[in-house]
Design a protein around this motif. Structure first.
Motif, PDB file in Angstrom:
ATOM      1  N   ASP A 226       0.932  -1.036   0.029  1.00 26.55           N
ATOM      2  CA  ASP A 226      -0.022  -0.152   0.075  1.00 26.55           C
ATOM      3  C   ASP A 226       0.953   1.348  -0.138  1.00 26.55           C
ATOM      4  OD1 ASP A 226      -2.092   1.888   0.253  1.00 26.55           O
ATOM      5  OD2 ASP A 226      -2.689   1.028   2.199  1.00 26.55           O
ATOM      6  N   ALA A 227       0.715   2.122  -0.958  1.00 27.35           N
ATOM      7  CA  ALA A 227       1.454   3.395  -0.944  1.00 27.35           C
ATOM      8  C   ALA A 227       0.685   4.208  -1.615  1.00 27.35           C
ATOM      9  CB  ALA A 227       2.662   3.051  -1.693  1.00 27.35           C
ATOM     10  N   THR A 228       1.105   5.737  -1.165  1.00 27.27           N
ATOM     11  CA  THR A 228       0.404   6.860  -1.912  1.00 27.27           C
ATOM     12  C   THR A 228       1.546   7.925  -2.459  1.00 27.27           C
ATOM     13  OG1 THR A 228      -1.464   6.597  -0.571  1.00 27.27           O
ATOM     14  CG2 THR A 228      -1.518   8.704  -1.400  1.00 27.27           C
ATOM     15  N   ARG A 229       1.310   8.430  -3.684  1.00 31.21           N
ATOM     16  CA  ARG A 229       1.949   9.464  -4.138  1.00 31.21           C
ATOM     17  C   ARG A 229       1.148  10.698  -4.369  1.00 31.21           C
ATOM     18  NH1 ARG A 229       5.150   7.087  -1.465  1.00 31.21           N
ATOM     19  NH2 ARG A 229       7.361   6.467  -2.226  1.00 31.21           N
ATOM     20  N   THR A 230       1.769  11.938  -4.350  1.00 32.25           N
ATOM     21  CA  THR A 230       0.680  12.965  -4.984  1.00 32.25           C
ATOM     22  C   THR A 230       1.635  13.798  -5.895  1.00 32.25           C
ATOM     23  OG1 THR A 230      -0.568  13.204  -2.703  1.00 32.25           O
ATOM     24  CG2 THR A 230      -0.487  15.095  -4.065  1.00 32.25           C
ATOM     25  N   PHE A 231       0.806  13.938  -6.759  1.00 33.19           N
ATOM     26  CA  PHE A 231       1.752  14.740  -8.051  1.00 33.19           C
ATOM     27  C   PHE A 231       0.979  15.963  -8.382  1.00 33.19           C
ATOM     28  CE2 PHE A 231       1.731  10.069  -8.732  1.00 33.19           C
ATOM     29  CZ  PHE A 231       3.109   9.880  -9.306  1.00 33.19           C
ATOM     30  N   ALA A 232       1.744  17.017  -9.006  1.00 32.18           N
ATOM     31  CA  ALA A 232       1.305  18.207  -9.390  1.00 32.18           C
ATOM     32  C   ALA A 232       1.437  18.268 -10.894  1.00 32.18           C
ATOM     33  CB  ALA A 232       2.234  19.198  -8.772  1.00 32.18           C
ATOM     34  N   LEU A 233      -0.045  18.843 -11.568  1.00 34.15           N
ATOM     35  CA  LEU A 233       0.101  18.822 -12.902  1.00 34.15           C
ATOM     36  C   LEU A 233       0.209  20.330 -13.125  1.00 34.15           C
ATOM     37  CD1 LEU A 233      -0.527  17.371 -15.697  1.00 34.15           C
ATOM     38  CD2 LEU A 233      -2.800  17.597 -15.226  1.00 34.15           C
ATOM     39  N   GLY A 234       1.326  20.721 -13.819  1.00 32.91           N
ATOM     40  CA  GLY A 234       1.554  21.842 -14.093  1.00 32.91           C
ATOM     41  C   GLY A 234       2.130  22.524 -12.756  1.00 32.91           C
ATOM     42  N   LYS A 235       2.466  23.958 -12.754  1.00 28.17           N
ATOM     43  CA  LYS A 235       3.253  24.471 -12.000  1.00 28.17           C
ATOM     44  C   LYS A 235       2.339  24.713 -10.645  1.00 28.17           C
ATOM     45  CE  LYS A 235       5.898  28.486 -10.609  1.00 28.17           C
ATOM     46  NZ  LYS A 235       6.618  29.873 -10.992  1.00 28.17           N
ATOM     47  N   PRO A 236       2.851  24.077  -9.529  1.00 29.47           N
ATOM     48  CA  PRO A 236       1.998  24.239  -8.179  1.00 29.47           C
ATOM     49  C   PRO A 236       1.995  25.743  -7.854  1.00 29.47           C
ATOM     50  CG  PRO A 236       3.777  23.025  -7.711  1.00 29.47           C
ATOM     51  CD  PRO A 236       3.891  23.500  -9.201  1.00 29.47           C
ATOM     52  N   THR A 237       0.936  25.945  -6.916  1.00 28.10           N
ATOM     53  CA  THR A 237       0.836  27.221  -6.196  1.00 28.10           C
ATOM     54  C   THR A 237       1.742  27.092  -4.986  1.00 28.10           C
ATOM     55  OG1 THR A 237      -0.933  26.665  -4.877  1.00 28.10           O
ATOM     56  CG2 THR A 237      -1.762  27.674  -6.839  1.00 28.10           C
ATOM     57  N   ALA A 238       2.062  28.579  -4.511  1.00 26.51           N
ATOM     58  CA  ALA A 238       2.737  28.262  -3.357  1.00 26.51           C
ATOM     59  C   ALA A 238       2.122  27.623  -2.139  1.00 26.51           C
ATOM     60  CB  ALA A 238       3.201  29.638  -2.901  1.00 26.51           C
ATOM     61  N   GLU A 239       0.867  27.698  -1.864  1.00 30.84           N
ATOM     62  CA  GLU A 239       0.227  27.028  -0.989  1.00 30.84           C
ATOM     63  C   GLU A 239       0.180  25.625  -1.105  1.00 30.84           C
ATOM     64  OE1 GLU A 239      -4.334  27.021   1.124  1.00 30.84           O
ATOM     65  OE2 GLU A 239      -4.103  27.238  -1.054  1.00 30.84           O
ATOM     66  N   MET A 240       0.276  24.914  -2.344  1.00 32.05           N
ATOM     67  CA  MET A 240       0.262  23.604  -2.647  1.00 32.05           C
ATOM     68  C   MET A 240       1.947  22.981  -2.225  1.00 32.05           C
ATOM     69  SD  MET A 240      -1.484  23.328  -6.305  1.00 32.05           S
ATOM     70  CE  MET A 240      -3.499  23.529  -6.848  1.00 32.05           C
ATOM     71  N   VAL A 241       2.720  23.641  -2.829  1.00 27.95           N
ATOM     72  CA  VAL A 241       4.185  23.433  -2.334  1.00 27.95           C
ATOM     73  C   VAL A 241       4.217  23.541  -0.704  1.00 27.95           C
ATOM     74  CG1 VAL A 241       6.521  24.087  -2.326  1.00 27.95           C
ATOM     75  CG2 VAL A 241       4.952  24.231  -4.565  1.00 27.95           C
ATOM     76  N   ARG A 242       3.824  24.365  -0.139  1.00 26.52           N
ATOM     77  CA  ARG A 242       3.891  24.458   1.386  1.00 26.52           C
ATOM     78  C   ARG A 242       3.310  23.097   2.059  1.00 26.52           C
ATOM     79  NH1 ARG A 242       1.782  29.053   2.031  1.00 26.52           N
ATOM     80  NH2 ARG A 242      -0.348  28.560   2.671  1.00 26.52           N
ATOM     81  N   VAL A 243       2.137  22.784   1.659  1.00 29.97           N
ATOM     82  CA  VAL A 243       1.230  21.895   2.288  1.00 29.97           C
ATOM     83  C   VAL A 243       2.204  20.443   2.106  1.00 29.97           C
ATOM     84  CG1 VAL A 243      -0.873  20.461   1.998  1.00 29.97           C
ATOM     85  CG2 VAL A 243      -0.800  23.007   2.197  1.00 29.97           C
ATOM     86  N   TYR A 244       2.489  20.225   0.639  1.00 30.20           N
ATOM     87  CA  TYR A 244       3.339  19.120   0.342  1.00 30.20           C
ATOM     88  C   TYR A 244       4.552  18.947   1.267  1.00 30.20           C
ATOM     89  CZ  TYR A 244       5.122  15.507  -2.560  1.00 30.20           C
ATOM     90  OH  TYR A 244       5.676  14.096  -2.799  1.00 30.20           O
ATOM     91  N   GLU A 245       5.377  19.974   1.244  1.00 18.74           N
ATOM     92  CA  GLU A 245       6.388  19.974   2.268  1.00 18.74           C
ATOM     93  C   GLU A 245       6.188  19.547   3.577  1.00 18.74           C
ATOM     94  OE1 GLU A 245       8.501  23.753   1.322  1.00 18.74           O
ATOM     95  OE2 GLU A 245       9.154  23.002  -0.717  1.00 18.74           O
ATOM     96  N   ILE A 246       5.036  20.184   4.097  1.00 22.07           N
ATOM     97  CA  ILE A 246       4.835  19.756   5.508  1.00 22.07           C
ATOM     98  C   ILE A 246       4.304  18.388   5.750  1.00 22.07           C
ATOM     99  CG2 ILE A 246       2.925  20.138   7.361  1.00 22.07           C
ATOM    100  CD1 ILE A 246       2.755  23.113   6.098  1.00 22.07           C
ATOM    101  N   VAL A 247       3.567  17.808   4.626  1.00 17.96           N
ATOM    102  CA  VAL A 247       3.341  16.306   4.444  1.00 17.96           C
ATOM    103  C   VAL A 247       4.502  15.410   4.496  1.00 17.96           C
ATOM    104  CG1 VAL A 247       2.008  14.415   3.504  1.00 17.96           C
ATOM    105  CG2 VAL A 247       0.863  16.709   3.863  1.00 17.96           C
ATOM    106  N   GLN A 248       5.484  15.894   3.658  1.00 16.87           N
ATOM    107  CA  GLN A 248       6.715  15.281   3.250  1.00 16.87           C
ATOM    108  C   GLN A 248       7.462  15.045   4.617  1.00 16.87           C
ATOM    109  OE1 GLN A 248       9.214  16.910   0.443  1.00 16.87           O
ATOM    110  NE2 GLN A 248      10.242  14.869   0.073  1.00 16.87           N
ATOM    111  N   GLU A 249       7.593  16.204   5.429  1.00 21.16           N
ATOM    112  CA  GLU A 249       8.265  16.258   6.574  1.00 21.16           C
ATOM    113  C   GLU A 249       7.663  15.470   7.771  1.00 21.16           C
ATOM    114  OE1 GLU A 249       9.551  20.183   8.303  1.00 21.16           O
ATOM    115  OE2 GLU A 249       9.212  21.020   6.389  1.00 21.16           O
ATOM    116  N   SER A 250       6.420  15.514   7.780  1.00 20.67           N
ATOM    117  CA  SER A 250       5.627  14.755   8.661  1.00 20.67           C
ATOM    118  C   SER A 250       5.690  13.320   8.516  1.00 20.67           C
ATOM    119  CB  SER A 250       4.041  15.204   8.463  1.00 20.67           C
ATOM    120  OG  SER A 250       3.132  14.281   9.549  1.00 20.67           O
ATOM    121  N   GLN A 251       5.683  12.919   7.195  1.00 25.61           N
ATOM    122  CA  GLN A 251       5.907  11.320   7.105  1.00 25.61           C
ATOM    123  C   GLN A 251       7.406  11.166   7.331  1.00 25.61           C
ATOM    124  OE1 GLN A 251       7.300   9.261   4.021  1.00 25.61           O
ATOM    125  NE2 GLN A 251       5.726   7.727   4.120  1.00 25.61           N
ATOM    126  N   LYS A 252       8.288  11.765   7.078  1.00 22.50           N
ATOM    127  CA  LYS A 252       9.678  11.493   7.512  1.00 22.50           C
ATOM    128  C   LYS A 252       9.889  11.242   9.022  1.00 22.50           C
ATOM    129  CE  LYS A 252      14.541  12.765   7.153  1.00 22.50           C
ATOM    130  NZ  LYS A 252      14.619  12.392   8.611  1.00 22.50           N
TER     131      LYS A 252
END
Length: 356
Positions: A226-252
């Motif tokens: 079981d695995a999940t990845r989240t992709f961005a289609l086209g240039k993501p907004t600053a909010e999208m990048v911020r949220v993604y980085e928080i989830v990435q840190e949380s998962q680590k």
């Protein structure tokens, strides 16, 4: 030897419930004890394992079962009568929770105690063969995420991508599991659909500026990855990048905490505390993970209130997420094996944000 060890461990747990035999009705537990997945009942005692199977399954059971005797019978009431004959003078612990079936067995003078705990206690700790298969299943998921990176484009629908991934997964030797709670084998959610953790796949087309959550759960040789990845289609907004980085840190943080001796609650807290500190506590709306094996979701449960201690060779997921209603969601998930030190992360596809 492997099946003998499983049988021995299961009988030890069943003995605590006052039983000297084990009867598996659920396909996952039948498979665990015999290597056969199908319509049958596995009966396990100190003398070995017997697989009571309808005649239409007999040849297949003979071919695929391991270290057990296959007992042919008819379906329905005859199957239960043959089963009862195999537990004569025994007290059997069973995973069968169907009231009418259990009552029928008891009317036939079968001494059964309904208790699923011995099965899950035994299955919590994976043996070498199980860990190898789960790792292989995880590698298939990695290859399917490469398919996602190659195939996702504006105008493609969620349903199109699901069809492609199921097709490619089947070719690679994996099968989609089935859930009673959903109509779809995978979770593929673009844009605002990604804010639903268990989104149903729709005909919505992917669009530029979408975040696309792809949660893949597939079975290989009986076992789940079981695995999940989240992709961005086209240039993501600053909010999208911020949220993604928080989830990435949380998962680590969760992965770093998932060591033998830690509690499930501590792993959940490692993920949740970081998300809370960043101001998104109310948008992390599910537990951090769960056990995997022959079931998609099985103990141990990686959630805040669970004080169960992780043990070496448990297989679990770590999957924090943030969900912004009406906008987008981000989840990152890996299947892992608990070790004496850092966990063995089985999914190797990048967790950096992939912009397509």
């Amino acid at each position: 030897m492997m099946m003998k060890e499983r049988r021995s461990r299961l009988l030890q747990h069943a003995a605590k419930a006052g039983c000297n035999a084990v009867a598996a009705f659920e396909p996952e537990n039948v498979f665990y004890l015999t290597g056969f997945w199908g319509e049958a009942i596995a009966v396990c005692t100190d003398n070995g394992t017997k697989l009571v199977a309808p005649k239409l399954e007999y040849s297949r059971a003979q071919q695929s079962s391991i270290d057990c005797e296959v007992v042919p019978t008819e379906r329905g009431s005859e199957l239960l009568a043959t089963f009862v004959s195999q537990i004569k003078n025994k007290q059997a612990c069973t995973d069968c929770s169907d009231y009418s079936t259990v009552e029928h067995v008891r009317r036939l003078q079968g001494n059964v105690v309904v208790d699923t705990e011995p099965f899950f206690l035994t299955r919590r700790i994976k043996d070498e063969a199980e860990m190898e298969v789960i790792a292989k299943a995880s590698r298939i998921l990695d290859r399917l995420y490469k398919v996602c990176a190659d195939e996702i484009k504006a105008g493609m629908t969620e349903r199109d991508l699901q069809a492609k991934l199921v097709y490619e997964g089947l070719k690679m030797g994996a099968n989609p599991p089935s859930y009673k709670s959903t109509l779809n084998p995978l979770i593929i959610a673009g844009g605002p659909n990604g804010a639903l953790p268990h989104a149903e796949v729709t005909g919505r087309k992917f669009r530029s500026k979408d975040m696309i959550v792809v949660d893949l759960t597939l079975r290989h040789q009986g076992y789940i990855a079981d695995a999940t990845r989240t992709f961005a289609l086209g240039k993501p907004t600053a909010e999208m990048v911020r949220v993604y980085e928080i989830v990435q840190e949380s998962q680590k943080a969760g992965l770093d905490a998932a060591v033998a001796g830690a509690t499930c609650g501590q792993v959940d807290a490692a993920c949740r505390d970081l998300i809370r500190e960043r101001g998104y506590e109310k948008q992390f709306i599910h537990s951090t993970g769960h056990g995997i094996g022959l079931d998609v979701h099985e103990p141990p449960w990686v959630r805040a209130t669970n004080e169960e201690v992780l043990q070496k060779n448990m297989a679990v997921t770590v999957e924090p997420g943030i969900y912004l209603e009406g906008k987008f969601g981000v989840r990152i998930e890996d299947s892992i094996l608990v070790t004496g030190g850092k966990p063995k992360v089985l999914n190797r596809f990048t967790k950096d944000l992939v912009v397509l």
